[in-house]
Structure formats: structure tokens, C-alpha cells
Design a protein around this motif. Structure first.
Motif, PDB file in Angstrom:
ATOM      1  N   GLY A   1       0.669  -1.508   0.396  1.00 45.42           N
ATOM      2  CA  GLY A   1      -0.222  -0.103   0.335  1.00 45.42           C
ATOM      3  C   GLY A   1       0.708   1.787  -0.112  1.00 45.42           C
ATOM      4  O   GLY A   1       1.951   1.364   0.326  1.00 45.42           O
TER       5      GLY A   1
ATOM      6  N   TYR B   1      -0.834  -6.449   2.584  1.00 49.64           N
ATOM      7  CA  TYR B   1      -1.709  -7.218   2.883  1.00 49.64           C
ATOM      8  C   TYR B   1      -2.481  -8.096   2.348  1.00 49.64           C
ATOM      9  O   TYR B   1      -0.899  -7.966   0.704  1.00 49.64           O
ATOM     10  CB  TYR B   1      -2.969  -6.138   2.032  1.00 49.64           C
ATOM     11  CG  TYR B   1      -3.223  -4.845   2.288  1.00 49.64           C
ATOM     12  CD1 TYR B   1      -3.735  -4.398   3.681  1.00 49.64           C
ATOM     13  CD2 TYR B   1      -2.815  -3.693   1.759  1.00 49.64           C
ATOM     14  CE1 TYR B   1      -4.406  -2.869   3.970  1.00 49.64           C
ATOM     15  CE2 TYR B   1      -2.346  -2.025   2.671  1.00 49.64           C
ATOM     16  CZ  TYR B   1      -3.682  -1.632   3.441  1.00 49.64           C
ATOM     17  OH  TYR B   1      -3.551  -0.861   4.081  1.00 49.64           O
TER      18      TYR B   1
ATOM     19  N   LEU C   1      -6.313  -2.603  -4.081  1.00 45.54           N
ATOM     20  CA  LEU C   1      -5.976  -0.934  -3.451  1.00 45.54           C
ATOM     21  C   LEU C   1      -7.303   0.548  -4.564  1.00 45.54           C
ATOM     22  O   LEU C   1      -6.816   0.447  -4.693  1.00 45.54           O
ATOM     23  CB  LEU C   1      -5.349  -0.605  -3.433  1.00 45.54           C
ATOM     24  CG  LEU C   1      -4.641  -1.071  -2.064  1.00 45.54           C
ATOM     25  CD1 LEU C   1      -2.697  -1.640  -1.859  1.00 45.54           C
ATOM     26  CD2 LEU C   1      -4.898  -1.275  -0.296  1.00 45.54           C
TER      27      LEU C   1
ATOM     28  N   LEU D   1      -9.666  -0.234   0.638  1.00 39.47           N
ATOM     29  CA  LEU D   1      -9.113  -1.783  -0.263  1.00 39.47           C
ATOM     30  C   LEU D   1     -10.393  -2.901  -0.459  1.00 39.47           C
ATOM     31  O   LEU D   1     -11.498  -2.692   0.767  1.00 39.47           O
ATOM     32  CB  LEU D   1      -8.305  -2.777   1.317  1.00 39.47           C
ATOM     33  CG  LEU D   1      -8.162  -3.810   0.778  1.00 39.47           C
ATOM     34  CD1 LEU D   1      -6.539  -3.642  -0.086  1.00 39.47           C
ATOM     35  CD2 LEU D   1      -7.742  -5.060   2.272  1.00 39.47           C
TER      36      LEU D   1
END
Length: 890
Positions: free
Chosen positions: A624, A630, A664, A707
Motif C-alpha cells: 500500500g 496486505y 487498493l 481496500l
């Protein structure tokens, strides 16, 4: 002469705003005469209207929860104070004195730090959740600015990203906000009972669910008799809670006299807002108050304003029905909070509709809130007009609601938004009503959709790319070379190179000029499952089914050292560290079937960190823009990792089956770094890092990074991971597993591809369903967006590619040509080409048809687009053709 005076007045104010130093900056500069726009002709004397020594009610909350009799006494005291004074002070209220002292100290620290440390927060843009300001930009002569500075923080539905708050007072503000939220619950119950309602009545209305915290700083004034610290006003909210230091200066209007509100150690001041007066049908009073300017000493205070939740601000509110009777008929009509704010602001200045205001600022909103029925009915009878509220995609209003002619269409709305936002250059916008784009005049829309004009019509404006991508319409090359299925394709960040990975264990780089093979990169031992370019375009990494990773030099096609070994099973995903965090790019993260994610340093050629914790295979990974990694897994969870020590930050749970895909809201700019549709090249990593950071901030906006996850359980979840571990919304509708999810480059849309043979479109801010694209006759494997967010590409098991038009929500182009399943698709960042690969072992490059537009680029500027639209309207009738959002019709 009068016009010259107005011009000088406005010039002084403009010069003041440009300093971004506030009133504190004026004082620090040694000013001895205050600027003209601070002079208040109607309040020349601090004794205006007379000041009397009366005592506003002080209510002791001791025993509220433990003693039933005392609780009833407190409720009666609050009822009496709210009905007669509109103000009261509270002691023993449960908020720690340390938290109150800390917020005042934090307020002082922020305002007294060097100007250079505050300037980045200075803004008159009311859409910003955190801003430092003096006037908010809507003071108009003859109204005067208040002699004070403010730092405001908006907690919409109790939520604000702590990272947005200045570090010098971050802990104090977040702690105090939590205290205010806890006290709000208590006061909501007491006020409900004081009105004679059930204890949870106001809580059920959600009319106090959001907070606007204003940290106020009143410096000493060289001419205190000519101005005020804050002009007399009422607060257009439900309730305001104020903590003040020992300086004093606050006065309230009572029986036509000004009454001092003396500081009491440990006390909080409660102020009934004018919206509370409306819903209580005048039972509770909202009264005018002000703050005097002082020649000596600095006053510090912090106000917390409570107003309705985000999903309730457009709901009509009126006098509470349980309070009405024949003897007590309604005094006010029903009105949404947005319209109510507009009424306040309209009374402040006739020029209000040319300003941008949330309407909940501490800046003076003069006059009482009465919305007289006769005036309202007169407005309603305006011929051919409709009451509209412009908001951004996150629901933040752009100024108050206003009447617009039904003849207004997208072109007129676009001009209005550019003016309201003070855009120096005309920017393109699209407009949406209930997630459908407005492409006709308002009157025609109302007629076709049978929309009532009794309610405020919310129009969402959405910024569009200043360029336009024409849809590709034909296959320009079918390139052979791979001897097994093509499993992955990816354009470089600048769009100048193309790479593909195949089941034949090779990675190939292609010459986009000649559309022929450039390099064949050998070194893998098994299928090449995924490839990823570094955001600066200097590296290409590939991962295979054997579990090894290989870095390649895109300029030579040769490996940059030996394979990177560490994973025990095949690679499922690769993601690079954003270039705005580290330039030149060095680190990337890989995910594997073995359940681990590993961070690698491409320069050191080794694994620097191993992220373990998933119990089953990791299926996807994203790095990110805030530096958080993530990972989504077959164990149904998504984990968040910090990247300095590899610690687990948070675990996101909700899916009932495998997590297949993550995306994202900033992913497109993270992938392309500093490169945009112009393909500008950069001379240094520092320059690239700076531009990439600007692009990232612009795309991210004031809200948190979002997200979205897609799963084998047929559902998707929209998250704001930095804010909460709970999903923002659950997105249902697919009938088979969700294979791929992807945010549009501008972050406003989410697309999802599913094995149910459909592609679905969702609102990227709220997660609400928008449209379903049907046309494929086999599972949809992968999707890709055009750089302008106006077109969506999908590839399917049915061997076709399809291009979907987001504006019309229909199929734009059907592109057959592959002989078998299409596994991978990508749209070049420059918009000129689409690449696809599949089971038929060939790579297809598709581009725009070169007949009608021969010699023209696929990128079109706003002016060129308008000229082309005029030509096309003569050739083809295109109902609902909209400026800045139409495509070349071939």
C-alpha cells in the motif's frame, strides 16, 4: 470610491490568506492596526446591547448514574436551562480534567509552533477533514472576519484517520474526541428525557453521530474595540460542547443583554444548537453568543459540534411528532440538514451560492435558524427550478443546497463546479444522480425518472481525467513465440515496454514499435505465473510455479543475478514498494502457496524479511501507499503488515471462503509511480519520487486508502483498513466465485470479474452496486481499466475480450480473435494499446482503428474532445451525449 474601497478590502484579505499564517502571523509581524476586513462596524463596542452580571446555570452531574432521584433532578435542571438559556455549564461530567487540559495545551502548541510547520494544513477548502484557517474564504463585505485562528477536524460518523491530524497535537485530539463521543451518549439520553421522550430517542435519530472539533486560538489584538474574537452567531448543530482556558471573553445573549460566561475549573459548556431548536419545535432555545477580542493575553478553547451521521444529512428532519399537538403545532417544515445549513449560510451573505461551505464551521453563521413557512413556500413556487445539493463522491457538500433551473445540464453544472472550487483552469466533471450519470437537462431527468421536487436532489460531481482514451477496436498484431499458454502480461509504468510470462518457463519482452519479440528471458524451471514491473520501470520481476523469483534488466533482457530462492511452493503474487516511499525502487514482496510472504531487496539480492502467520496459501499481495503490506489467503483472512520489522498490524476477517483477489483505491498510481498519460521521463530518482508522491496524494484525497477483496464465497468486502478492522460494506450479487477485483485509476469505481460470466461495477467510495455487464458466455478471468477510468476491459474463458463503457454502462466493443481462453489482459498507461494472452499461446496487441483517426493519438485533450463530439453529432445520433465523458464513435 466605494468600488475602490471594496477592491482594497478584498485585496487585503487575499494577501492575508496567501501568507497562510493566520491572525497569529499578523501579531507576530508586529501589526499595530488591524486590517479592514477584521473591522466590525456593527460591534464597535464590547458593551453593545449592554452587559449584565448574571450567572448561567451550572449543573453538577454527580450521582447521575447511581442515584435515580438525582438523575431526575439533573434532567429537570437541563430542561430548564435549555428552555430559558440555551447554555449551561457542567461539572463532574466524566471527562477527565487531564484530557481537557491536554486538548487546550495541544491547541496552544499547534498554533504557537513556527508558521512553516502549520502552512501545509492551511486551507479554505471545506472538503478537507483537517484544516487550519482563519476565514474559510466566505467572508464578504460588510461582514467582518473574526480575530482568531482555528484548527478543525471532522469526525464523520466518529471516524477520522489519525494520520491526518498534525503530530504536535494528534494524541490530544484523538483522546479528547473519544471523551466527547462517550459524553455525547450520556447527553443524548438526558436531552431525550428532558424533552419528555424515551431515553434512546435522539440516539435512534442519529442526529449527533458526527463531530466537528475546532481548536481555537485568540491572540491579543492591538485594536480590540474594533473587532471581535468571534462574531455573534448561533451554532447550526444539535449540540456544542466547549472547554475554555481561564482567560474568559465568551458572552451569550439573554433577554437582550450580553452575559459573561466565566471560566470554571473542570467545567464544560453546553450550547443548544439551532438544529435542536428546530426538531424540538422551539422547546429548546439556541441563542446568540460571541467572543470578545482582548488587548492582553491569549485565549484558547476547543469546541466540539455534533451533527447528523453521513447517511442522515440528506434525510428530512422536522419537529419531532411526539412533541406536537393541537396546542403545539409545528413551527417549522421538514428540511434536510444540508438544506438547513444552506438556509443559515444564505442569511450570512447573498453571495453564499458562489462559495464553498460545509456550514458547520465555527466561523460566524449569523442569524437564527428560523425557516419561515411563507418564505419557503415562495421559494418552492419558483418556476422551472429544482432544489439541488452538489456533493463530492464522499458525500461532502459543495456549498449549500440551491435552486437550479431545470434547463441546466452537465455543461452548466460543470461551469458551476469549476467556479465553486475556484479552479483556475477549467476541469472536466461528470455528474451522477443515484449512481447514474446525468447526461441530459435536469428537467428531462426529473420527467423520465418521475423524481419528486419536494426533496433536495443530490448531484454527485466526479472529477474526470483531462485526457480521454479512445477504445481499441482491432487486433493490430498477433505475436507468436511462446510455446505454451501465456499466463501473465504487463505493460511497463511508462507504457513503452511490454512483458509476458508463459507456461513455457520464459519471460518475453516485446518491441511495441515493431510489435515483434525483443528479448526472451530464460532461467525459470517451471511455469511463469506472475510478473511485476517496478514503479520506476528499472526492474522486472517474475515468479514461477517452482517457487523461485527472478529479476530482469528490461534494457538487456538478462537476469540481474541468480534466482531468488526461499519459497517452498509456487508464487501467487508480486508487489513492489511504491516509488514515493523509496526511490530508486529496491524492495518488493512476493506471496506463495506455502503460506508465507517475503520481502526482497533487488539490489542486495536477498530476502530481508519473512511474513508468516497465515495458516493456508496466500493468494494475493499488495504493497500500500502508506507502507503497509496486505496479504489475502485461503484461510479466509486478510493480514496487514508493517514493513520495518515485519510485524502483524491487523487481521481483517469476514469472508467465508478463500480470498482470491485484493485491490487498493490507489493501486493504479502505485503501479505507474511518477508516469502519467504524457509518458514524461525523469532525470533523477528524487524528481520521480516527488512527482509520484503528488500523484498519490491527489488520488488518495483526504480519506483513508481503501481496500476491496473478492472471494470464493461469491462476495466482496470494502475496507478502510487504517481506520477499522471491520468492513465498510459487504458487496453481494455475484453467483459464482469472484476471481478479480480492480479499482479504477481515479478510485471512484470498483470492477469485479466472476466465474458467473459477468463483470459488475460498484461505487468505489460506498461499495454500492451500480451495474452488471453481461455478454461473456464463459467465466471472466481478468479485467483492466483505461487510464482515464472511462473504459473497462475484460478477458474470458469464452476467448473474447470486451470493452465496457462506464458512462452508458453498456458494451462498447466486442473483440474476438483468440482461439482459446484468455488468461491475462492489460491496458497500457498511455492508453494506446491493449495486450492479451491465453491458452492459444499467442500474444495479441490491440489498438484503435486507424481509418477515421489515422495519425491521431489515442489520447484526446478536453478541447479536442469537444471538437470531435461536434463532428460526430452530425454523423450519428447519440442520445445522452455528455461533454467530457463521451468517446469517439467509429
Amino acid at each position: 470610491m466605494g468600488n475602490d474601497g471594496d477592491s482594497d478590502w478584498e485585496k487585503e484579505m487575499e494577501e492575508f490568506e496567501m501568507t497562510k499564517a493566520g491572525v497569529k502571523g499578523l501579531v507576530d509581524s508586529g501589526v499595530v492596526k488591524i486590517p479592514r476586513f477584521f473591522i466590525n462596524p456593527s460591534e464597535k463596542s464590547s458593551n453593545n446591547g449592554g452587559v449584565v452580571r448574571l450567572q448561567i446555570p451550572v449543573i453538577d452531574f454527580q450521582g447521575l448514574e447511581s442515584n435515580v432521584t438525582r438523575r431526575m433532578e439533573i434532567i429537570n435542571e437541563i430542561r430548564k436551562a435549555s428552555e430559558t438559556w440555551g447554555f449551561f455549564q457542567m461539572v463532574n461530567h466524566g471527562v477527565p480534567i487531564s484530557a481537557m487540559d491536554d486538548i487546550l495545551q495541544g491547541t496552544r502548541r499547534f498554533h504557537e509552533q513556527p508558521k512553516e510547520l502549520k502552512m501545509d494544513y492551511y486551507s479554505t477548502d471545506q472538503r478537507r477533514q483537517v484544516k487550519f484557517y482563519t476565514t474559510l474564504g466566505f467572508i464578504r463585505k460588510p461582514h467582518a472576519a473574526s480575530w482568531r485562528d482555528a484548527l478543525s477536524c471532522t469526525f464523520t460518523d466518529d471516524i477520522l484517520d489519525p494520520a491526518a491530524i498534525p503530530p504536535v497535537c494528534r494524541n490530544e485530539i484523538t483522546t479528547y474526541a473519544k471523551c466527547m463521543i462517550e459524553l455525547r451518549e450520556t447527553l443524548s439520553e438526558i436531552l431525550s428525557e428532558a424533552l419528555g421522550l424515551s431515553r434512546d430517542f435522539l440516539g435512534q435519530m442519529q442526529c449527533m453521530k458526527s463531530e466537528y472539533l475546532s481548536c481555537l486560538y485568540y491572540p491579543a489584538c492591538p485594536e480590540p474595540d474594533k473587532t471581535l474574537g468571534t462574531e455573534k452567531h448561533t451554532d447550526p448543530t444539535i449540540l456544542t460542547l466547549l472547554v475554555q482556558d481561564g482567560t474568559g471573553g465568551l458572552q451569550i445573549r439573554h433577554d437582550n443583554y450580553w452575559v459573561d460566561v466565566p471560566p470554571i475549573q473542570g467545567a464544560l459548556i453546553a450550547n443548544i444548537g439551532s438544529f435542536m431548536q428546530l426538531i424540538s419545535n422551539d422547546k429548546f432555545k439556541s441563542v446568540e453568543h460571541r467572543v470578545l477580542a482582548r488587548s492582553v493575553g491569549t485565549r484558547v478553547s476547543t469546541a466540539c459540534f455534533f451533527f447528523p451521521s453521513a447517511d442522515q444529512i440528506q434525510k428530512p428532519y422536522g419537529p419531532i411528532k411526539e412533541l406536537l399537538s393541537k396546542e403545539n403545532p409545528p413551527v417549522y417544515r421538514e428540511v434536510s440538514y444540508l438544506e438547513f445549513i444552506g438556509s443559515h449560510q444564505k442569511k450570512l451573505s447573498e453571495e453564499t451560492q458562489s462559495t464553498v461551505s460545509k456550514g458547520i464551521s465555527k466561523v460566524s453563521l449569523k442569524s437564527t435558524m428560523e425557516v419561515e413557512a411563507a418564505g419557503v413556500e415562495e421559494e418552492r413556487e419558483m418556476n422551472n427550478s429544482v432544489m439541488c445539493q452538489l456533493t463530492d463522491p464522499e458525500g461532502t457538500p459543495l456549498g449549500p443546497s440551491m435552486y437550479l433551473p431545470q434547463s441546466a445540464g452537465p455543461k452548466e453544472l460543470q461551469q458551476m463546479v469549476n467556479k465553486l472550487l475556484n479552479n483556475e483552469e477549467k476541469l472536466p466533471y461528470a455528474f451522477f444522480i443515484s449512481n447514474h450519470e446525468l447526461v441530459v437537462q435536469l428537467g428531462l431527468y426529473l420527467q423520465n425518472n418521475k423524481v419528486s421536487v419536494e426533496k433536495v436532489l443530490t448531484i454527485v460531481y466526479q472529477a474526470q481525467a483531462v485526457f480521454r482514451i479512445r477504445p481499441v477496436t482491432r487486433c493490430s498484431s498477433t505475436i507468436t513465440g511462446h510455446t505454451e499458454a501465456v499466463l501473465s502480461v504487463a505493460f511497463s509504468p511508462d507504457g513503452r515496454q511490454l512483458a509476458s510470462g508463459s507456461g513455457d518457463t520464459t519471460v518475453r519482452l516485446w518491441d511495441l514499435s515493431t510489435q515483434t519479440p525483443l528479448f526472451t528471458c530464460k532461467g525459470h524451471k517451471n511455469w511463469v505465473l506472475c510478473i511485476a514491473w517496478s514503479p520506476d520501470g528499472k526492474h522486472l520481476v517474475s515468479g514461477s510455479k517452482a517457487g523461485e523469483l527472478q529479476c530482469w534488466d528490461p534494457q538487456t533482457g538478462k537476469p540481474s543475478g541468480n534466482p531468488l530462492i526461499g519459497h517452498k511452493k509456487w508464487i501467487t503474487g508480486i508487489s513492489w514498494e511504491p516509488v514515493h516511499l523509496n526511490a530508486p525502487c529496491r524492495r518488493f514482496v512476493s506471496a506463495s502457496k506455502d503460506g508465507d510472504a517475503r520481502i526482497w531487496d533487488a539490489s542486495l539480492r536477498k530476502c530481508v524479511m519473512c511474513l508468516t502467520g497465515h495458516t493456508l496459501a496466500i493468494t494475493c499481495v499488495k504493497w500500500g501507499g502508506d507502507g503497509v503490506i496486505y496479504t489475502g489467503s485461503q484461510d479466509c483472512t486478510i493480514k496487514m503488515w508493517e514493513t520495518s520489522q515485519g510485524k502483524l498490524i491487523r487481521e481483517l476477517k469476514g469472508h467465508g471462503h478463500w480470498v482470491n483477489s485484493l485491490a487498493l483505491s490507489t493501486e493504479y498510481v502505485l503501479r505507474t509511480g511518477a508516469y502519467d498519460h504524457t509518458c514524461k521521463q525523469y532525470s533523477s530518482p528524487e524528481e520521480m519520487k516527488k512527482v509520484a508522491l503528488e500523484r498519490y496524494k491527489k488520488t488518495k484525497g483526504n480519506g483513508p486508502e481503501r481496500l476491496v477483496s473478492g472471494s470464493d464465497d461469491f462476495t466482496m468486502f470494502l475496507w478502510e483498513p487504517s481506520v477499522s478492522k471491520h468492513p465498510k460494506t459487504r458487496m453481494t450479487g455475484h453467483q459464482q466465485l469472484v476471481n478479480h477485483v480492480y479499482f479504477s485509476p481515479d478510485g471512484q469505481w470498483i470492477a469485479s470479474a466472476s466465474f458467473d460470466k459477468s463483470v459488475k461495477l460498484w461505487n468505489g467510495i460506498t461499495g454500492k452496486f451500480v451495474a452488471a455487464f453481461r455478454g461473456h458466455v464463459g467465466p471472466v478471468y481478468q479485467i483492466s481499466w483505461s487510464a482515464d477510468s472511462r473504459l473497462l476491459l475484460s478477458g474470458s474463458k469464452d476467448s473474447t475480450l470486451k470493452i465496457w463503457d462506464i458512462r452508458t454502462q453498456k458494451l462498447k466493443q466486442d473483440l474476438p480473435g483468440h482461439a482459446d481462453e484468455v488468461f491475462a489482459v492489460d491496458w497500457s498507461p498511455d492508453g494506446e494499446k491493449v495486450a492479451s494472452g491465453g491458452r492459444d499461446r499467442v500474444l495479441k496487441i490491440l489498438s484503435e482503428f486507424q481509418g477515421k483517426f489515422r495519425g491521431k493519438s489515442c489520447l484526446v485533450t478536453c478541447d479536442e474532445e469537444e471538437e470531435e463530439e461536434e463532428e460526430e453529432e452530425e454523423e450519428e445520433e447519440f442520445i445522452g451525449f455528455s461533454t467530457f465523458s463521451a468517446y469517439a464513435v467509429v
